[in-house]
Design a protein around this motif. Sequence first.
Motif, PDB file in Angstrom:
ATOM      1  N   HIS A   1     -35.587 113.828   5.252  1.00  0.00           N
ATOM      2  CA  HIS A   1     -36.435 114.847   6.068  1.00  0.00           C
ATOM      3  C   HIS A   1     -36.436 116.260   5.809  1.00  0.00           C
ATOM      4  CE1 HIS A   1     -33.424 116.035   8.963  1.00  0.00           C
ATOM      5  NE2 HIS A   1     -32.729 114.697   8.421  1.00  0.00           N
ATOM      6  N   LYS A   2     -35.095 116.848   5.301  1.00  0.00           N
ATOM      7  CA  LYS A   2     -35.003 118.042   5.207  1.00  0.00           C
ATOM      8  C   LYS A   2     -35.428 118.469   3.968  1.00  0.00           C
ATOM      9  CE  LYS A   2     -31.254 121.532   4.946  1.00  0.00           C
ATOM     10  NZ  LYS A   2     -29.758 121.758   4.609  1.00  0.00           N
ATOM     11  N   ARG A   3     -35.478 117.602   2.866  1.00  0.00           N
ATOM     12  CA  ARG A   3     -36.386 118.090   1.512  1.00  0.00           C
ATOM     13  C   ARG A   3     -37.856 117.861   1.924  1.00  0.00           C
ATOM     14  NH1 ARG A   3     -33.474 114.459  -3.563  1.00  0.00           N
ATOM     15  NH2 ARG A   3     -31.463 114.375  -2.374  1.00  0.00           N
ATOM     16  N   ALA A   4     -38.390 117.297   2.861  1.00  0.00           N
ATOM     17  CA  ALA A   4     -39.659 117.314   3.047  1.00  0.00           C
ATOM     18  C   ALA A   4     -40.216 118.768   3.402  1.00  0.00           C
ATOM     19  CB  ALA A   4     -40.142 116.115   4.252  1.00  0.00           C
ATOM     20  N   LEU A   5     -39.285 119.748   3.944  1.00  0.00           N
ATOM     21  CA  LEU A   5     -39.594 121.047   4.438  1.00  0.00           C
ATOM     22  C   LEU A   5     -40.340 121.445   2.903  1.00  0.00           C
ATOM     23  CD1 LEU A   5     -36.501 121.941   6.343  1.00  0.00           C
ATOM     24  CD2 LEU A   5     -38.507 120.262   6.830  1.00  0.00           C
ATOM     25  N   LEU A   6     -39.897 121.274   1.783  1.00  0.00           N
ATOM     26  CA  LEU A   6     -40.130 121.711   0.559  1.00  0.00           C
ATOM     27  C   LEU A   6     -41.112 121.107  -0.344  1.00  0.00           C
ATOM     28  CD1 LEU A   6     -36.523 123.047  -0.670  1.00  0.00           C
ATOM     29  CD2 LEU A   6     -38.310 124.338   0.875  1.00  0.00           C
ATOM     30  N   ILE A   7     -40.930 119.641   0.028  1.00  0.00           N
ATOM     31  CA  ILE A   7     -41.739 118.543  -0.532  1.00  0.00           C
ATOM     32  C   ILE A   7     -42.961 118.054  -0.142  1.00  0.00           C
ATOM     33  CG2 ILE A   7     -41.722 116.862  -2.230  1.00  0.00           C
ATOM     34  CD1 ILE A   7     -38.613 117.476  -2.788  1.00  0.00           C
ATOM     35  N   GLY A   8     -44.093 118.054  -0.608  1.00  0.00           N
ATOM     36  CA  GLY A   8     -44.990 117.420  -0.176  1.00  0.00           C
ATOM     37  C   GLY A   8     -45.319 115.750  -0.845  1.00  0.00           C
ATOM     38  N   ARG A   9     -45.420 114.966  -0.250  1.00  0.00           N
ATOM     39  CA  ARG A   9     -45.720 113.445  -0.917  1.00  0.00           C
ATOM     40  C   ARG A   9     -46.917 112.825  -0.644  1.00  0.00           C
ATOM     41  NH1 ARG A   9     -40.432 110.136   0.391  1.00  0.00           N
ATOM     42  NH2 ARG A   9     -40.883 108.941  -1.489  1.00  0.00           N
ATOM     43  N   VAL A  10     -47.309 112.009  -1.669  1.00  0.00           N
ATOM     44  CA  VAL A  10     -48.315 111.109  -1.293  1.00  0.00           C
ATOM     45  C   VAL A  10     -47.941 109.763  -2.077  1.00  0.00           C
ATOM     46  CG1 VAL A  10     -51.065 110.325  -1.650  1.00  0.00           C
ATOM     47  CG2 VAL A  10     -50.276 112.857  -1.469  1.00  0.00           C
ATOM     48  N   PHE A  11     -48.036 108.712  -1.335  1.00  0.00           N
ATOM     49  CA  PHE A  11     -47.439 107.193  -1.635  1.00  0.00           C
ATOM     50  C   PHE A  11     -48.621 106.480  -2.529  1.00  0.00           C
ATOM     51  CE2 PHE A  11     -45.245 108.857   2.143  1.00  0.00           C
ATOM     52  CZ  PHE A  11     -43.865 108.755   1.553  1.00  0.00           C
ATOM     53  N   GLN A  12     -47.956 105.480  -3.252  1.00  0.00           N
ATOM     54  CA  GLN A  12     -48.853 104.373  -3.836  1.00  0.00           C
ATOM     55  C   GLN A  12     -49.572 103.949  -2.669  1.00  0.00           C
ATOM     56  OE1 GLN A  12     -47.130 101.499  -6.334  1.00  0.00           O
ATOM     57  NE2 GLN A  12     -48.943 100.937  -7.133  1.00  0.00           N
TER      58      GLN A  12
END
Lengths: 313, 270
Positions: free
Chosen positions: B76-87
Amino acid sequence: MGIVLSAFTIGLILAALTMGMLISFRMLRFTDITVDGSFTLGAAVAAVMIVNGWSPWLATLIATATGLVAGSITGLLYTRFKIQMILSGILMMTALYSINLRIMGRSNIPLLDTSSVSGSTEHIISSLSGELNRINILGWPVSITDFSVFLTALIICVLAAIALRWFLLTHLGTALRASGNNPQMVRAQGINHNLMIVLGLSLSNGLVALSGALLAQYQGFADVQMGIGMMVWGLASIIIGEALTGTRSIGLTIAGAVLGTIFFRLLIAIALRWGLNPNDLKLVTAVFVFLALVAPIWVKSLRKSIWGGLRNA
Amino acid sequence: MLKIKELCKTFSPGTVNEVRALRGVTLEIQEGSFTAVIGTNGSGKSTLLNAVAGSFEADSGSMELFGRIITNWPEHKRALLIGRVFQNPFAGTAAGMTIAENIGMAMRRGQRWSLRTAITKRVREEISDKVKTLKMGLEDRLDNPIGTLSGGQRQALTLLMATWLKPQLLLLDEHTAALDPKTAAKVAELTREIITREKLTAMMVTHSMQQAVDLPDRIIMMHKGNIVEDYKDEMKARARVSDLIKAFERVQKLDLFDSSVAELLEQQYV
């Protein structure tokens, strides 16, 4: 009228429990059996404090706080120590049984001739009604004591419902609801999923303990057994509530939980009036919840077989 | 800039199900570049993305994102820098909550979770304006549960959510694979549009060779937990689908050779 009023009053008091379980069971999707223990915990703490001369309001408040702590411990067992969901609750519930006995010192504390949270309401009403001990509600004479308890329960319940709705619509509340909905998504949005579970369970059990504290004051005693089966009662109330109002919005869901609890208490009052053995109450409730859980599936397959049959004909 | 050094990950070590998914991957992704990650099934390409996103802890190695060592950061901390889209189109959104509430969460990614009302009128208007750009008519359905939408619509919204606050790194994990061809093309086009407009640094796992050639400016090919091919700059500009397929056949042949040789040796010496 007495029996209806008492069903409404107990319903309003237990609505806090149902609202609490709404957070754990419906929002977090966490089957939390801590409820059975934290309900008694609230009652025990409030009873002991009141007997020792504390203000009933303060006692209720502290009782609620102990519920918050109990819930967060269950949350920590699950998130921090990776214990299974059900087992975390069972461990906490079992531990609470002994803790409650320790707090109370014995298995039952009567609250006779002590003040309760409805005391001030009663004072106001009796001064307004001119020192009568019965007033007229919709043509029925009702004792002022009973009515003021009802009114106090109503006020607390409405305040709790409004506060809960407000909270669930804030940023934090949204994050909490999403945590039960899709943990992966929640983490991808930078939310600490574990923290949300601890927070949610804490709030949930805080409300449950509040409910226990109020019930002890209403019924005039705290008993170490009073929490047993409370979780299933809460479940039944949630299910009835969802049937009554649906879940289209947070406000409706919460209103449903409150109405569902009252309706459930009315049903129980009627069943007892008709001669249902009080000892059978928990069995009947369990069967009811079972039916409510499987009925939708039965109806679906029944409908399918009927329509399927027609199509084949 | 993303720097990955000697990253290793073994799943269920010491059991029959042991999988050495990453075997010392070293990779540098430049700021503003769009990298496609291709490879056979089980080559570790999704694992690589998940390792960067923090879905699990890596066994060894390090990761650095724009000067910050993120190796030990929780997901959850990395999510501050990283945006994700899943399969999985259903993975990136909370089905039971409304479109507005889902986006409302993405708008505050990495900020404090305050006790202010989440969806105010102003926030709604902001959401509505941006959702309009998808041209899917979703701006009229902001209060519908997101679970009532199709996979393509949900994937488009997830993409919008992942890039709402400009992420330092965007991770796309085969995000068009579960969609029908027409929707997949639309989402791919949307991806290209957003990445160019926002000048994002992105990594995309894909099974579609065509997509790998069309969209990104760099292609890396993974095999058995390692990077085996790296098409950059001019090499990438010249790369065609046929080249990639040839490269695939080459590593697979090598594989075949490995196992048949092993068998031969076994017969002789065991």
